[in-house]
Design an enzyme around this catalytic site. Structure first.
Site, PDB file in Angstrom:
ATOM      1  N   CYS A  98       0.840  -1.189  -0.102  1.00  0.00           N
ATOM      2  CA  CYS A  98       0.209   0.203  -0.060  1.00  0.00           C
ATOM      3  C   CYS A  98       0.889   1.383   0.081  1.00  0.00           C
ATOM      4  O   CYS A  98       0.495   2.275  -0.493  1.00  0.00           O
ATOM      5  CB  CYS A  98      -0.954   0.089   1.287  1.00  0.00           C
ATOM      6  SG  CYS A  98      -0.140  -0.241   2.718  1.00  0.00           S
ATOM      7  N   HIS A 353      -1.355   1.013   7.747  1.00  0.00           N
ATOM      8  CA  HIS A 353      -2.113   0.792   6.298  1.00  0.00           C
ATOM      9  C   HIS A 353      -1.979   2.253   5.839  1.00  0.00           C
ATOM     10  O   HIS A 353      -2.146   3.257   6.490  1.00  0.00           O
ATOM     11  CB  HIS A 353      -3.301   0.489   6.267  1.00  0.00           C
ATOM     12  CG  HIS A 353      -4.210   0.351   4.789  1.00  0.00           C
ATOM     13  ND1 HIS A 353      -3.576  -0.320   3.923  1.00  0.00           N
ATOM     14  CD2 HIS A 353      -5.046   0.902   4.170  1.00  0.00           C
ATOM     15  CE1 HIS A 353      -4.184  -0.156   2.546  1.00  0.00           C
ATOM     16  NE2 HIS A 353      -5.152   0.621   3.167  1.00  0.00           N
TER      17      HIS A 353
END
Length: 953
Positions: A98, A353
């Site tokens: 990510c 994340h």
């Protein structure tokens, strides 16, 4: 017994209770219909167990109501994978990539960078042939620039909702399962890109990185004594701003540029004064780039723990940033507007994340880029509130109020500002023809996939509709009523009504008796359906055999074949001796039964049982009595062997004897089973000591091993008991140990001689095989014990923690030179040359008899984990993290005092064997670990980008 006859008999019993003096077939039929009436009318709430006529609740409800076409398939609408109008294309998260995806989207929306990359020459011309692309070959970019070109072209014109960046990630050599520092990735990739483009002839391409991202500042040192000013010029691609102790971005910039005093030990050597002098030092911004990257230093090194940690403090920043007060040369245009905010969600520096909020330079609208998902903000405004509310924490301060045009974030780690200009951004970034052709080819593949998926959905829907009509047609005709019927298994009917599984041919073989008829005991799993429905089922699906309704003549023949009362016949054709299998009935009842079973054998109450069976029964009773007598005799003769009382012990040799005998523990256990339950077990007739010997006839145990682990495999016998054993049993091999004194009568200096002697070769082979087994295990149990409050677990306070180790007590004992303690257990058999024998088959047999006890008793604070010998310590730490909520970098693992630190080593090489106990000492568990997002990937302490293509330049 025929199924219908069984039902008729049940109904007859019901009718007989109503009118016992008149029981006719008509009454039976009436009772039969009354009994089945609720199921025929379909008023049951669930399927009646054991009632073959109940056809309710077998899965028909999903077909008889309103039907949703989506229930006919499990294929998602391919249009959901299509790019929405006026939206951007997402990027697939390949595991923990990510952080790569966020920067790719930010760089893609830098129109100048994208245009320059499109102008880069490509080796794609070798891939082209004639006027188009070779259809049989897939395009494979050769350089980082080509990968980025192709990726940007897909992001610009692909029809897909998201694309796969695996080619780009693979070209960089990144580990898709390990999350890296996003800021470090940005720096290294920009450096790699600049170095790659520097070789281009086109200046617009060669200088694009410097034009967009490169600024200049100077380290200025001023001597307090003479006033001499020293400058050190340096280029920068981002400004790294300390956020600790600050609330506003402007405060962070001011601290970055603040003056520093050089005094005391830190004084500056002035070349003009030729001595160390007090001085001041500060940074002066000389020039700023078009794209200003501000790195917020959220991830800092903690000296106490030796690891990085995240600062989850709020920082305020505005959408418009005037940098003129901070630059040395005034008068230029230094007003910037916010163009991107990169977010790290998570409380730890090693997990979390990454997402990006990026402003479209053409429309001025804000978008949130979260891997595959792209979300457009409402009203052309940046909205960070929802991101800040995802992870509430008690330790966090309340979010400060933000005015118009300002924002606050405790997760932003990079702010991207673009220089304000009066000119509108170039809206005509054209994809080169060769790249556009590649994109169109990929779009064609996508459209073909959409058509294929849509056709599969249509076929599933058409099939479902046809099945719906079939069920509606047949389910109403399933009940048999008075018409001819057949039996079909309930399981098959349920699968016929279950669209998730394909309907297979009917298979009734499992429900047949020895006469190839329906077994009476299987009636509970069968259903009675009409012959009409059965004909359609067998014509469409096939299978068999068909269990049809038979005529009265056929049923009569079947009844004759049943041989009523044959179940109370003995093997000799006479009345069996077991009274539990038969009952006396009245003369009237027998007369009625004879109408159904005219050829059934008749046994009046005065009929004697089978004489041969009585003889056999008597012989069995005599055998049982004989077994009990033998057991009592042996138990009386060997009382110590039965109860383990006063058993001799090798570690504490008894003084009143110099000889002890050995038998296998397996013999003792089998003999005890017989003595306890002589009626159920056969007598033990022989002592099988061959399992304790090798193929050469040598003993497989050392004296030291028989006093410890191997003591569970043998039983020691007194000489007096041995004499009795030789009388009661057949002994195949005599094994004995003799103690002899050496010098003075000091027991510690005694020698112990075995007959037969130890076989060193076979003993060594067995130990090697056992060690190999311990190093090559799969899915074995180990135990992890967490040390609480830094208290050491001592052997004295918790000896059970030391039951299993990588080095057993026997191994420690046998590590001494052979013969040092027990010389007679390692003799070379007079130098006689032995025959070479493969131990593989023998050792495989011995594993059942000679097996170490590895059972471990779990204690408080321990958890059992399933592991394999070939998995790494790093993978074990991940398991421990999920079990104890302790991050891998906070785990200090040890086994038997040995620290486990090599994360790449396998458990087998580290000496972790089945039933081992590993001690876990946690430094600093992750806070709020259980509340982390499921997509967060937890990583080991960083090795950075070592070994990747980012460092190749």
């Amino acid at each position: 017994m025929a199924p219908r006859l069984q039902l008729e008999k049940a109904a007859w019993r019901w009718a007989e209770t109503v009118r016992p003096e008149e029981v006719s077939q008509e009454h039976i039929e009436t009772a039969y219909r009354i009994w089945l009436e609720p199921c025929i009318r379909g008023v049951c709430r669930r399927n009646c167990k054991g009632n073959p006529n109940c056809l309710v609740g077998i899965g028909e409800h999903i077909w008889l109501g309103e039907i949703d076409e989506n229930s006919f398939h499990n294929i998602d609408d391919p249009n959901c994978e299509r790019r929405k109008k006026n939206s951007f294309v997402g990027l697939t998260n390949l595991g923990a990539t990510c952080y790569v995806n966020t920067f790719l989207q930010v760089w893609f929306l830098n129109l100048e960078l994208r245009q320059a990359l499109y102008l880069c020459p490509s080796t794609c011309s070798d891939y082209m042939m004639g006027d188009g692309i070779q259809e049989e070959k897939d395009y494979e970019p050769q350089t980082i620039c080509e990968h980025l070109q192709y990726l940007f072209a897909l992001l610009q014109n692909s029809n897909r909702r998201y694309i796969d960046p695996s080619g780009f990630v693979k070209a960089l050599g990144l580990d898709t399962g390990q999350q890296q520092d996003a800021q470090e990735f940005s720096k290294l990739f920009m450096s790699l890109l600049e170095d790659t483009l520097s070789k281009q002839k086109n200046p617009d391409v060669r200088n694009i990185v410097q034009q967009q991202f490169c600024g200049e500042y100077a380290y200025v040192t001023v001597c307090n004594q003479c006033g001499r000013e020293s400058k050190l010029l340096s280029k920068f691609y981002e400004l790294e701003l300390n956020i600790q102790g600050h609330k506003q971005l402007t405060d962070c910039i001011s601290e970055f540029l603040k003056e520093e005093k050089l005094e005391g030990d830190n004084r500056y050597f002035c070349e003009n004064c030729q001595s160390k002098q007090n001085a001041t030092r500060k940074i002066r911004l000389l020039s700023l780039p078009c794209t200003l990257n501000l790195q917020l230093m959220r991830f800092v090194f903690d000296r106490q723990t030796g690891h990085k940690k995240k600062l989850n403090t709020y920082i305020g920043f505005s959408e418009i940033l005037d940098m003129e007060p901070y630059v040395e040369h005034k008068g230029g245009s230094y007003v910037y507007e916010l163009s991107a905010v990169l977010i790290h969600r998570g409380v730890s520096a090693y997990s979390g994340h990454y997402i990006a909020h990026v402003k479209d330079p053409q429309s001025g609208e804000w978008y949130k880029f979260n891997d595959e998902d792209i979300e457009k903000m409402e009203g052309k405004k940046l909205q960070l509130g929802i991101e800040e509310d995802l992870e509430p924490s008690k330790s966090q301060t309340r979010k400060p109020k933000c005015g118009k045009g300002t924002h606050c974030s405790r997760n932003a780690y990079m702010l991207v500002y673009r220089l304000q200009t009066q000119e509108k951004p170039n809206t005509t970034v054209q994809v080169p023809a060769f790249l556009q052709e590649l994109v169109e080819r990929d779009n064609s593949k996508f459209e073909e996939w959409c058509i294929e998926m849509a056709e599969m959905r249509k076929q599933s829907v058409d099939k479902g509709k046809a099945k719906h009509e079939e069920v509606k047609e047949l389910y109403q005709r399933l009940p048999a009523g008075a018409e001819p019927y057949e039996f079909v298994s309930l399981e098959w009917l349920q699968k016929w009504l279950d669209e998730s599984t394909p309907t297979k041919p009917i298979d009734n073989h499992a429900c047949l008796c020895s006469h190839d008829k329906l077994h009476p005991d299987k009636i509970s799993i069968m259903k009675r359906i009409s012959e009409y429905a059965a004909d359609i089922f067998y014509s469409r699906y096939g299978g068999g055999p068909r269990l049809t309704d038979e005529s009265k003549e056929e049923r009569k023949e079947e009844e004759e074949e049943l041989n009523f009362n044959e179940d109370i016949l003995c093997p000799h054709g006479e009345l069996c001796i077991s009274e539990n299998e038969r009952r006396l009935v009245s003369k009237e009842a027998w007369s009625k039964l004879q109408q159904y079973f005219p050829k059934a054998p008749e046994f009046p109450s005065y009929k004697e049982c089978c004489s041969q069976c009585k003889i056999l029964e008597r012989e069995g009773e005599e055998n049982e009595a004989l077994h009990k007598m033998i057991a009592n005799e042996q138990k009386t003769s060997l009382p110590n062997l039965f109860q383990d009382k006063n058993r001799p012990c090798l570690s504490n040799w008894p003084e009143d004897t110099d000889v002890l005998y050995i038998v296998s523990q397996f013999f003792v256990e089998e003999w005890r089973k017989f003595v306890r339950k002589p009626a159920r077990c056969s007598p033990v007739s022989a002592v099988g000591n061959h399992a304790l010997l090798c193929p050469h006839g040598g003993l497989m145990f050392t004296f030291a091993s028989m006093t410890k682990e191997d003591s569970k495999l043998i039983a020691l016998i007194w000489p007096s008991e041995w004499q009795m054993i030789q009388k009661l049993f057949v002994v195949d091999h005599v094994i004995k140990i003799t103690r002899t004194e050496v010098g003075d009568a000091n027991p510690s200096e005694a020698q112990y001689i075995s007959e037969p002697k130890l076989c060193p070769e076979c003993r060594e082979g067995l130990l090697c095989q056992q060690q190999r087994d311990l190093r090559e295990y799969t899915q074995a149990t180990i135990y992890v014990h967490k040390v609480v409050d830094n208290k050491k677990v001592m052997k004295d306070s918790a000896p059970e923690l030391n039951v299993s180790s990588s080095e057993t007590e026997e191994d420690k004992e046998e590590a001494k030179p052979d013969g040092e303690k027990d010389p007679d257990f390692n003799q070379s058999n007079g130098g006689t040359k032995r025959q070479k024998i493969s131990h593989q088959n023998y050792i495989a047999y011995q594993k059942q008899v000679i097996r170490r006890s590895m059972r471990h008793r779990k204690v408080r604070g321990e958890k059992a984990l399933l592991v394999s010998a070939n998995q790494t310590l790093k993978e074990l730490k991940i398991q421990i993290m999920h079990a104890f909520s302790v991050a891998p970098f906070d785990q200090n693992l040890s086994i038997d005092g040995k620290i486990l630190s090599d994360d790449c080593a396998t458990l087998g090489t580290l000496g972790v064997i089945p039933e081992s106990v590993i001690l876990l000492k946690a430094d600093e568990p992750i806070a709020d670990y259980a509340a982390m997002d499921d997509v967060m990937q937890v990583c080991m302490p960083e090795e950075g980008f070592k070994g990747t293509g980012l460092l190749g330049h």
